[in-house]
Design a protein around this motif. Structure first.
Motif, short mmCIF file in Angstrom:
data_model
loop_
_atom_site.label_atom_id
_atom_site.label_comp_id
_atom_site.label_asym_id
_atom_site.label_seq_id
_atom_site.Cartn_x
_atom_site.Cartn_y
_atom_site.Cartn_z
N ARG A 369 -7.21 -6.51 3.10
CA ARG A 369 -6.38 -5.90 2.06
C ARG A 369 -6.42 -6.74 0.80
O ARG A 369 -6.53 -7.98 0.85
CB ARG A 369 -4.94 -5.76 2.56
CG ARG A 369 -4.81 -4.90 3.81
CD ARG A 369 -3.41 -4.96 4.38
NE ARG A 369 -2.43 -4.49 3.43
CZ ARG A 369 -1.11 -4.67 3.53
NH1 ARG A 369 -0.62 -5.35 4.58
NH2 ARG A 369 -0.28 -4.20 2.62
N ILE A 384 0.76 -5.49 -6.40
CA ILE A 384 0.62 -4.53 -5.30
C ILE A 384 -0.29 -5.15 -4.24
O ILE A 384 -1.28 -5.82 -4.56
CB ILE A 384 0.01 -3.20 -5.80
CG1 ILE A 384 0.91 -2.55 -6.84
CG2 ILE A 384 -0.24 -2.25 -4.64
CD1 ILE A 384 0.27 -1.35 -7.51
N ASN A 385 0.03 -4.88 -2.96
CA ASN A 385 -0.87 -5.17 -1.83
C ASN A 385 -1.49 -3.84 -1.39
O ASN A 385 -0.78 -2.94 -0.93
CB ASN A 385 -0.11 -5.80 -0.67
CG ASN A 385 0.37 -7.20 -1.00
OD1 ASN A 385 -0.18 -7.87 -1.87
ND2 ASN A 385 1.43 -7.62 -0.34
N THR A 386 -2.80 -3.72 -1.52
CA THR A 386 -3.47 -2.45 -1.27
C THR A 386 -3.78 -2.29 0.21
O THR A 386 -3.53 -3.18 1.03
CB THR A 386 -4.78 -2.37 -2.07
OG1 THR A 386 -5.71 -3.30 -1.51
CG2 THR A 386 -4.54 -2.69 -3.53
N ARG A 387 -4.36 -1.15 0.53
CA ARG A 387 -4.85 -0.91 1.89
C ARG A 387 -6.14 -1.69 2.12
O ARG A 387 -6.74 -2.23 1.17
CB ARG A 387 -5.11 0.58 2.11
CG ARG A 387 -6.28 1.10 1.33
CD ARG A 387 -6.40 2.60 1.46
NE ARG A 387 -7.64 3.07 0.83
CZ ARG A 387 -7.91 4.36 0.62
NH1 ARG A 387 -7.03 5.29 0.96
NH2 ARG A 387 -9.05 4.72 0.04
N ILE A 397 -13.45 -0.77 -7.19
CA ILE A 397 -12.05 -1.09 -7.48
C ILE A 397 -11.82 -0.97 -8.98
O ILE A 397 -12.63 -1.46 -9.79
CB ILE A 397 -11.68 -2.51 -7.01
CG1 ILE A 397 -12.02 -2.69 -5.52
CG2 ILE A 397 -10.22 -2.81 -7.28
CD1 ILE A 397 -11.23 -1.81 -4.59
N ILE A 408 -3.93 1.28 -9.11
CA ILE A 408 -5.11 0.78 -8.39
C ILE A 408 -5.93 1.98 -7.95
O ILE A 408 -5.40 2.91 -7.30
CB ILE A 408 -4.73 -0.07 -7.15
CG1 ILE A 408 -3.76 -1.19 -7.56
CG2 ILE A 408 -5.97 -0.64 -6.48
CD1 ILE A 408 -4.34 -2.19 -8.52
N MET A 410 -9.52 3.19 -5.87
CA MET A 410 -10.58 2.82 -4.93
C MET A 410 -11.55 3.98 -4.81
O MET A 410 -11.12 5.11 -4.47
CB MET A 410 -10.01 2.47 -3.54
CG MET A 410 -9.25 1.17 -3.49
SD MET A 410 -8.74 0.75 -1.80
CE MET A 410 -7.93 -0.81 -2.06
N GLN A 414 -7.07 7.29 -7.15
CA GLN A 414 -5.88 6.44 -7.25
C GLN A 414 -5.23 6.33 -5.88
O GLN A 414 -4.92 7.33 -5.24
CB GLN A 414 -4.90 7.01 -8.27
CG GLN A 414 -3.64 6.15 -8.43
CD GLN A 414 -2.69 6.71 -9.47
OE1 GLN A 414 -3.14 7.26 -10.48
NE2 GLN A 414 -1.40 6.59 -9.25
N HIS A 416 -2.78 3.44 -5.25
CA HIS A 416 -1.50 2.75 -5.37
C HIS A 416 -1.06 2.77 -6.84
O HIS A 416 -1.89 2.81 -7.76
CB HIS A 416 -1.62 1.28 -4.92
CG HIS A 416 -2.00 1.13 -3.49
ND1 HIS A 416 -1.11 1.32 -2.46
CD2 HIS A 416 -3.19 0.78 -2.92
CE1 HIS A 416 -1.72 1.12 -1.32
NE2 HIS A 416 -3.00 0.79 -1.56
#
Length: 781
Positions: A369, A384-387, A397, A408, A410, A414, A416
């Motif tokens: 993550r 933020i802590n992403t998946r 990213i 964020i 990926m 979008q 997050h």
């Protein structure tokens, strides 16, 4: 003398009676008549006495001619007295012959017979042994015993002649009957054989005729069937042709109608497209002018166009190169992490100190993550802590920040967003990675900076433009470095570390089996269930032969079974899959190939086991396990092998092989010392020359000293086994290997473990062959 003996025999016959004469008497008489000289009748060394005794007992059953005493006296007479008796008998015969010529007295009353006497009448001359009669009748000679014998002799000769003639007649008739019978038998046999031959000929003729009729009937039936089939096919073909013609005509009509409709629609579409194009061109011109004005005030900077590995404390650019248009900016890049580390892995950091983060991006420990942080009015560590992102795969990213929200993206989407107040900007340098944390183990590509907040459409556009370039990147991972004993249910790597979508891949590793297992022993297995095998690698039961299986579109269990690998020695194994081709290498040499039906299944996001939870683990050690998401050629395999072969410590290769027991493959036949009368024992296998043997024809030599062989000096059950100097002509050393039994050719007895019980250094012996497990021996490493 011969005539006297004959006379005596005839007298015996006369006294005994003609009816009692046997064939033996006749034979004896004939022998005496034909003999030139007669032996002494009472001689003990001649057979005459025996034959005379038999003849007397046969001819005189009631009253024998002489008694036993008289016979003894006669037997004791001297030869001289017997000769005088014979001479007197001969004289009588001669006087009788003369009497036949002239039996009358001559003038002067003289008897012509020597020693004769004239009777009173003077007319008859009688021999001295034949006295004259004293009656009143004319004088005649009395009939003496000799005359009686002579009479009986003539009668006997007449009877013998008649008997011989009758015998000849009977023999002739019998021979004629035998000849007639033989002729009748032969004629009957010939008739029967002729009848049989005729019957067989007629039967064969009838069978041939019947077979010919059947063949004709079969041929006629086949001809009619062929003719009917041909007519049916002709009718079917004609019907199909007519149907096809109708369909073609209908299709042609439909095609013409579709062409007309398509032409009409194309004309209408062209008119509409022209109108739309004109409208779009006008709008685009307006937008282009507006965008050109806007871009003059914005910055879109492609900092690193290619790919690179982050390095601790590496400065990409200074802060004065960033155009600051207030509290709006965007960062876009591709990232490819290679491992989950137990520490923080820094990717980017803009700022002169650790608490200046504009932004700063890490990978969270023991995870994949992202930890994205920016400075805000509320905190210097907001974010933020992403998946989790995929290990070993490229991910796009995008970090878009405004004074109110942090977004964020990926892979163009979008994922997050977080709201906050105000951004803290700094003029510090841009690190990849910062000097306060460890660098990420991976790659960064196409790093961009935008001095404004990029729209979702722009983020997607950038992602789509770079997606083709990062769709396939070669991936090679070193999953295991040092020695690793495979263990049931052990996960080596999770599926997100493998790049998906590739149907070509390769695995290389060093393998060292240290023990034989009784069941399937798994080494590697990539898949979520037993039927997912990309690939699956096992060792056969009771062997070190590999069983390699790969999932394909046609089968989930396709693969090859290459030759066994050496026991307790390192072997470099490479398994490469390219489409529908599977290749296996041992020590950089190809040992097996296979065609995969339908092509290999692409790599999935499932975990890699060593070994899987559905089978027992193999008793083996692996090291330097590597994964490639592409097919490696033989040169790459050879280079990997050459790089690692010096690091792998191999035990010295010992001559010969083990003789492993059928009760337990971990127990082997051994001898403490290869010398005279050293007994053979059973013990746990060790990599030692005392436990290794060499087969040389019918001899079994010790690897410790090849001049000594296994010898069986005693035959029978409980016979001992020891070592003795090898000799090809020694029958106690001639062994035969059959069905995993070691049998002495001389006695057909096998090497046996007593009572089928293993014991350390327990002696083995000879026993009759029965096929039990305690008589099975496996000659292998």
């Amino acid at each position: 003398m011969r005539s006297v003996v004959v006379v005596l025999l005839l007298a015996i016959v006369a006294v005994g009676g003609a009816a009692a004469m046997s064939q033996e008497v006749e034979n004896m008489v004939q022998d005496l008549l034909q003999a030139k000289s007669v032996p002494h009748p009472f001689s003990p060394e001649h057979e005459f006495e025996k034959r005379l005794g038999k003849m007397l007992s046969f001819a005189l059953p009631a009253t024998p001619l002489v008694t036993d005493e008289e016979f003894e006296k006669m037997n004791q007479k001297s030869l001289a007295g017997f000769s005088s008796f014979v001479q007197e008998a001969l004289n009588i015969e001669e006087s009788k012959e003369a009497a036949r010529e002239d039996s009358n007295c001559k003038k002067g009353h003289k008897c012509p017979i020597v020693g004769g006497v004239c009777c009173k009448s003077g007319d008859v001359c009688c021999p001295s042994l034949n006295p004259c009669s004293d009656g009143d009748a004319p004088h005649t000679c009395q009939e003496s015993p000799e005359m009686k014998l002579l009479k009986y002799k003539t009668q006997h000769e007449a009877r013998v002649k008649k008997f011989e003639s009758d015998l000849e007649t009977i023999r002739g008739k019998r021979e004629q009957k035998v000849k007639a019978h033989d002729q009748n038998v032969s004629e009957g046999r010939n008739k029967v054989l002729d009848a049989r031959r005729k019957a067989e000929a007629e039967r064969e003729k009838a069978q041939r005729a019947e077979a010919a009729e059947k063949d004709k009937a079969r041929a006629a039936l086949e001809a009619t069937k062929k003719q009917e089939g041909a007519e049916k096919r002709k009718k079917a073909a004609a019907h199909a042709a007519a149907e096809q013609k109708k369909k073609d005509e209908e299709k042609g009509k439909q095609a013409q109608e579709r062409k007309k409709k398509a032409a009409i629609k194309a004309q209408e579409r062209a008119k509409k497209d022209k109108i739309r194009q004109a409208e779009r061109s006008k709008k685009n011109e307006v937008r282009a002018k507006a965008e050109q004005k806007r871009k003059h005030a914005k910055q879109h900077w492609r900092i690193v166009p290619g790919t690179f590995r982050p390095r601790k404390g590496r400065v990409l650019t200074n802060g004065n190169r960033f155009k600051n248009n207030g509290a709006h900016y965007s960062y876009m890049f591709w990232v490819k992490p290679m491992q989950r580390a137990p520490w923080w892995q820094n990717i980017l950091h803009k700022g002169g100190r650790n608490n200046q983060r504009d932004p700063a991006i890490w990978i969270i420990p023991r995870s994949s993550r992202l930890h994205v942080r920016v400075g805000s009015a509320r905190s210097w560590n907001d974010g933020i802590n992403t998946r989790a992102i995929s290990i070993g795969q490229w991910t796009h990213i995008a970090v878009v920040a405004t004074d109110r929200v942090l977004r964020i993206y990926m892979d163009g989407n979008q994922v997050h967003a977080r709201g906050f107040r105000g951004l803290r900007r700094n003029k510090g340098p841009l690190y990849t990675s910062d000097p306060w944390h460890r660098a990420m183990n991976g790659y960064i590509g196409d790093l961009r900076y935008l001095s404004y907040a990029a729209s979702p459409q722009e983020v997607r556009k950038v992602y789509q433009s770079q997606k083709a370039a990062h769709a396939f990147q070669r991936q090679s991972m070193r999953l295991i470095g040092g020695n690793f004993n495979v263990r049931k249910g052990r996960v080596i790597a999770h599926g997100n570390r493998f790049k998906r979508g590739a149907n070509q891949y390769a695995y290389t590793f060093w393998l060292r089996p240290y023990r034989i297992q009784h069941a399937w022993g798994n080494i590697l297995h990539k898949g979520r269930i037993n039927q997912h095998r990309n690939p699956g690698i096992w060792l056969f039961p009771h062997s070190t032969r590999m069983h390699i299986r790969v999932g394909t579109r046609g089968s989930w269990n396709a693969g090859v079974n290459p030759r066994p690998v050496p026991m307790k020695r390192w072997t470099h194994v490479a398994v490469t899959v390219a489409g529908n081709h599977l290749t296996v290498y041992y020590n950089a040499r190809v040992v097996a190939r296979a065609n995969l039906p339908g092509g290999a299944v692409a790599q999935n996001g499932e975990q890699l086991w060593a070994s899987d939870p559905w089978h027992r683990n193999a008793f083996a050690t692996i090291r330097d396990l590597r994964y490639f998401n592409y097919n490696i050629n033989p040169n790459v395999v050879r280079s990997i092998f050459n790089q690692q072969r010096g690091l792998v410590k191999q035990r010295p290769r010992l001559p010969g092989r083990f003789l492993r027991s059928g009760l337990n493959n971990g127990w082997c036949l051994m001898v403490d010392r290869a010398h005279y009368r050293q007994r053979l024992r059973i013990a746990p296998c060790r990599n030692d020359v005392r436990y290794r043997w060499i087969r040389n024809g019918r001899l079994i030599r010790s690897a410790q000293n090849r001049a000594f062989c296994i010898d069986s000096p005693r035959h029978g059950n409980h016979g001992r086994l020891h070592m003795w100097r090898c000799n090809h002509h020694n029958r106690n050393q001639q062994w035969h290997f059959s069905h995993n039994r070691i049998t002495l050719r001389r006695t057909r007895q096998s090497i046996d473990i007593p009572h089928a019980r293993l014991g350390n250094r327990k002696q083995v012996h000879m026993w009759r062959s029965h096929g039990g497990r305690n008589q099975k021996w496996y000659y292998r490493n």
